[in-house]
Write an enzyme that holds these catalytic residues in place. Sequence first.
Site, PDB file in Angstrom:
ATOM      1  N   ASP A 145      -7.994   0.487  -1.105  1.00  0.00           N
ATOM      2  CA  ASP A 145      -8.215  -0.082  -2.541  1.00  0.00           C
ATOM      3  C   ASP A 145      -6.825  -0.718  -2.825  1.00  0.00           C
ATOM      4  O   ASP A 145      -6.744  -1.327  -3.454  1.00  0.00           O
ATOM      5  CB  ASP A 145      -8.307   1.186  -3.297  1.00  0.00           C
ATOM      6  CG  ASP A 145      -9.575   1.878  -3.316  1.00  0.00           C
ATOM      7  OD1 ASP A 145     -10.538   0.992  -3.461  1.00  0.00           O
ATOM      8  OD2 ASP A 145      -9.850   3.117  -3.531  1.00  0.00           O
TER       9      ASP A 145
HETATM   10  C1  GLC Z   1      -5.076   3.563  -6.620  1.00  0.00           C
HETATM   11  C2  GLC Z   1      -4.962   4.573  -5.476  1.00  0.00           C
HETATM   12  C3  GLC Z   1      -5.871   4.532  -4.544  1.00  0.00           C
HETATM   13  C4  GLC Z   1      -7.291   4.876  -5.001  1.00  0.00           C
HETATM   14  C5  GLC Z   1      -7.371   3.631  -5.962  1.00  0.00           C
HETATM   15  C6  GLC Z   1      -8.798   3.770  -6.844  1.00  0.00           C
HETATM   16  O1  GLC Z   1      -5.085   2.384  -6.117  1.00  0.00           O
HETATM   17  O2  GLC Z   1      -3.530   4.324  -4.824  1.00  0.00           O
HETATM   18  O3  GLC Z   1      -5.718   5.668  -3.582  1.00  0.00           O
HETATM   19  O4  GLC Z   1      -8.310   4.931  -4.164  1.00  0.00           O
HETATM   20  O5  GLC Z   1      -6.358   3.819  -7.105  1.00  0.00           O
HETATM   21  O6  GLC Z   1      -8.839   4.715  -7.814  1.00  0.00           O
HETATM   22  C1  GLC Z   2      -8.929   6.741  -2.173  1.00  0.00           C
HETATM   23  C2  GLC Z   2     -10.220   6.471  -2.513  1.00  0.00           C
HETATM   24  C3  GLC Z   2     -11.089   5.950  -1.280  1.00  0.00           C
HETATM   25  C4  GLC Z   2     -10.214   4.817  -0.535  1.00  0.00           C
HETATM   26  C5  GLC Z   2      -8.682   5.571  -0.299  1.00  0.00           C
HETATM   27  C6  GLC Z   2      -7.821   4.456   0.337  1.00  0.00           C
HETATM   28  O1  GLC Z   2      -8.858   8.027  -1.274  1.00  0.00           O
HETATM   29  O2  GLC Z   2     -11.003   7.431  -3.070  1.00  0.00           O
HETATM   30  O3  GLC Z   2     -12.098   5.480  -1.804  1.00  0.00           O
HETATM   31  O4  GLC Z   2     -10.910   4.342   0.394  1.00  0.00           O
HETATM   32  O5  GLC Z   2      -8.022   5.931  -1.656  1.00  0.00           O
HETATM   33  O6  GLC Z   2      -7.369   3.459  -0.760  1.00  0.00           O
END
Ligand code: GLC
Ligand code: GLC
Length: 829
Positions: free
Chosen positions: A494
């Site tokens: 993300d």
């Molecule tokens: C933030 C977090 C990530 C998460 C994303 C979506 O970017 O660092 O881990 O998946 O939010 O909520």
């Molecule tokens: C968080 C989110 C997941 C994402 C991951 C890496 O765990 O829930 O959807 O893939 O972060 O950013």
Amino acid sequence: MKFGYFDDSRKEYVINTPKTPYPWINYLGNQGFFSLISNTAGGYSFYMDARLRRITRYRYNNVPLDMGGRYFYINDNGTVWNPGWSPVKTELDEYECRHGMGYTIIKGKKNGLKAEVTFFVPQNYDGEVQQVVLTNEGSEAKDFAIFSMAEWCLWDAQDDCTNFQRNFSTGRVEIEDSTIYHVTEYRDRRNHYAFYTVNDTIDGYDTDRDAFLGSIYNGWDNPETVKAGKASNSFADGWSPIASHYKKITLAPGESKTLIYILGYAENPQDKKFASEKPANLLTREAWVLNKEKAYAMIDKYNTPEKVAAGLEELRTTWENLLSIYKVDTPDDKVNRMVNIWNQYQCMVTFNLSRSASYFESGIGRGMGFRDSNQDILGFVHQIPERARERLIDIASTQLSDGGCYHQYQPLTKKGNADIGGDFSDDPLWMILSVASYIKETGDWGILDANVPFDDDPEGKHTMLEHLNVSFYHIVNNLGPHGLPLAMRADWNDCINLSCFSDTPGESFQTYTNPKFKAEGGYSKIAESVFVAALFTYTGPAYVGILEHLGKADEAAKAQAEIDKMKKNTMESAFDGDWFLRAYDANGEKMGSKECEEGKIFIEPQGFAVMSEIGKEEGADIKTLNAIDKYLNCEYGLVLNNPAFTKYYIQYGEISTYPGGYKENAGIFTHNNAWIICAEAYAGRGEKAFEYYSKIAPAFTEETSDIHKTEPYVYGQMIGGKDAKNFGQGKNSWLTGTAAWNMVAISQYILGVKPEFDGLRVDPSIPAAWDGFTATRQFRGDTYEITIKNPDHVNKGVKKLTVDGTEVEGCIVPVAGDGKTHQVEVVLG
Ligand code: GLC
Ligand code: GLC
């Protein structure tokens, strides 16, 4: 340093001090009513949706951290204490917390008085049962008082902690005998209420928080009424309603008393909201009366120790059955307890709660993730396939007809939500993987014909197969200059946001698009994700396999050609000599390359590329695995990238905003460690696979709990990486895709028992020192008792496989389909 121990025979983790390095929690409930409970009885309850139906109040990020819960206070001749130590924190003579499968038992003892509280949510029941057994273990009679305490949340957890100008004036309760009802907003637009009851007469109560505490300057550690040894019989009128029962007890030496408290939730039909009469004993300040029929029935269900015992037994049997589907006996106890108990248990919790409510997720943030929920199914599908099927259909119904997806959806409405938008490049692929894993588990090909609408065509007749088709071609139809998938807003990571270029605080990296890409449709048409390319070549064959099974040879060949082309493009444009690139950014520059100053190598694409055998003939797989070992491996696991970013790279998005070693910037993101474990096992390197597994599997972190901090029985999303000051420190425990993926890694890749379309593959990749192991696997109605022998002490390689004494070619046990138990013997060599 340890703070407890595993009691495998009871499937419990036993905590022997309340002062764990972080609250160590458990989840109660697995259908509608859920509770979080820490080892000091902190936590809260909600119905279905942690944001919209919060039943009890909790304050996240409090000081002290874990404040708010269901607390019992005992006043024994002036000594005030709690069985779970908190909140009064009187030193106990004995303390123990047992977190088990759907229940928690907390025991405290002080001055000869023992209190043992069992907390659980029975099956098919919307309430938390709390059985308190008080025993006088001293030699003299004891007179003491016990107070219960639950603080109501005014339903919408977000509103509850922000909108004080209104909600300090809305609180309402009713009291009838020993039951306190929470009815805020019930008269008007709500049809749900909660109650807190005890199965005995009481000597008093409190429903107003300030009255219970005695002063707004007191905390939960210092309630005036408890100190005074007497409730104030307060009746809440606005402010903060609570529920507290006060009871005086006398126990002779050796005598015990059991009290059963129930915290329940119920909904009434619109036309049955109110009772027609007002009973004489009802305390209310309202002109209307709550219809309590449902509460009465619920109370009646668990108001004796016998009924509670039966409820606990039912819960125990449910879990015995769930955990008997896949069971192993390996030479390593820690592996056994992860596979047989805790990893599977965590998979159920992630399946139920997605990423909504934990001690790191406030329950008011996000809905359920499209990618998260699809991946959760991989670890859960064998437990209750019918629920997995329903979930798959729900998720697919939020998909758009061009294969695009809303990134999130709401479990209450089952609708996609636009909060985070769409256009995450990886989302559609997880759907192929989860549907394929469901079919492999169940053999239910019928799901492909199920009528599943698209979000943008709710009335249209569409099948699940169409969803897989548009998912597959959504990738194929969105390629960049190198023939690799466009990165869009983000892929699995993300925090790699290649179309964002954000320089203003508050802009969400996931939803903000730089105006320069607006005209192009919301994201760069240059930035490409090598991760999605590798995930495509890993999942694509499942789609091809489905088409072949359906006799659609032409379509299968066409899809296969796309996979082959993607592999070729990846090898030509994305192999950096010793590992695969991470991406091309919006400037067309390489990300995750030797040529980069920082972030030269990333973990995400590598495992899927290896398992897709991209460039295998040129040795790309082994080179890649060796590079991971060299650059990403460290004492506590594999870091996500290396070197960590020390500057802000505006072209990469959120990733470089994190200090080095945390989260997506070189943290040990355990979810993707699983992909490397799978890849090492796939490549036959059982030693490495096991090494990486044992670095992150919770049971292996137990001895270093003081460093690891979070629960030694469940995975967390992240462990501080080698660049972090807090190297080795776990965070974000419980709700993570790591649960599902490490279940896959250990059970299907290392231990090698893997459902396939046409049978059960048995092809382990284990440490050479192991003499073998046994496994029991229920599969499509049959039971397979599997014995693996490793006389030559190899890592991998099936020399001989027999089913009921008859030799079978290859390593796939065909489906017997006779409902019987079959003996499978595998000799490695
Ligand atoms: C933030 C977090 C990530 C998460 C994303 C979506 O970017 O660092 O881990 O998946 O939010 O909520
Ligand atoms: C968080 C989110 C997941 C994402 C991951 C890496 O765990 O829930 O959807 O893939 O972060 O950013």
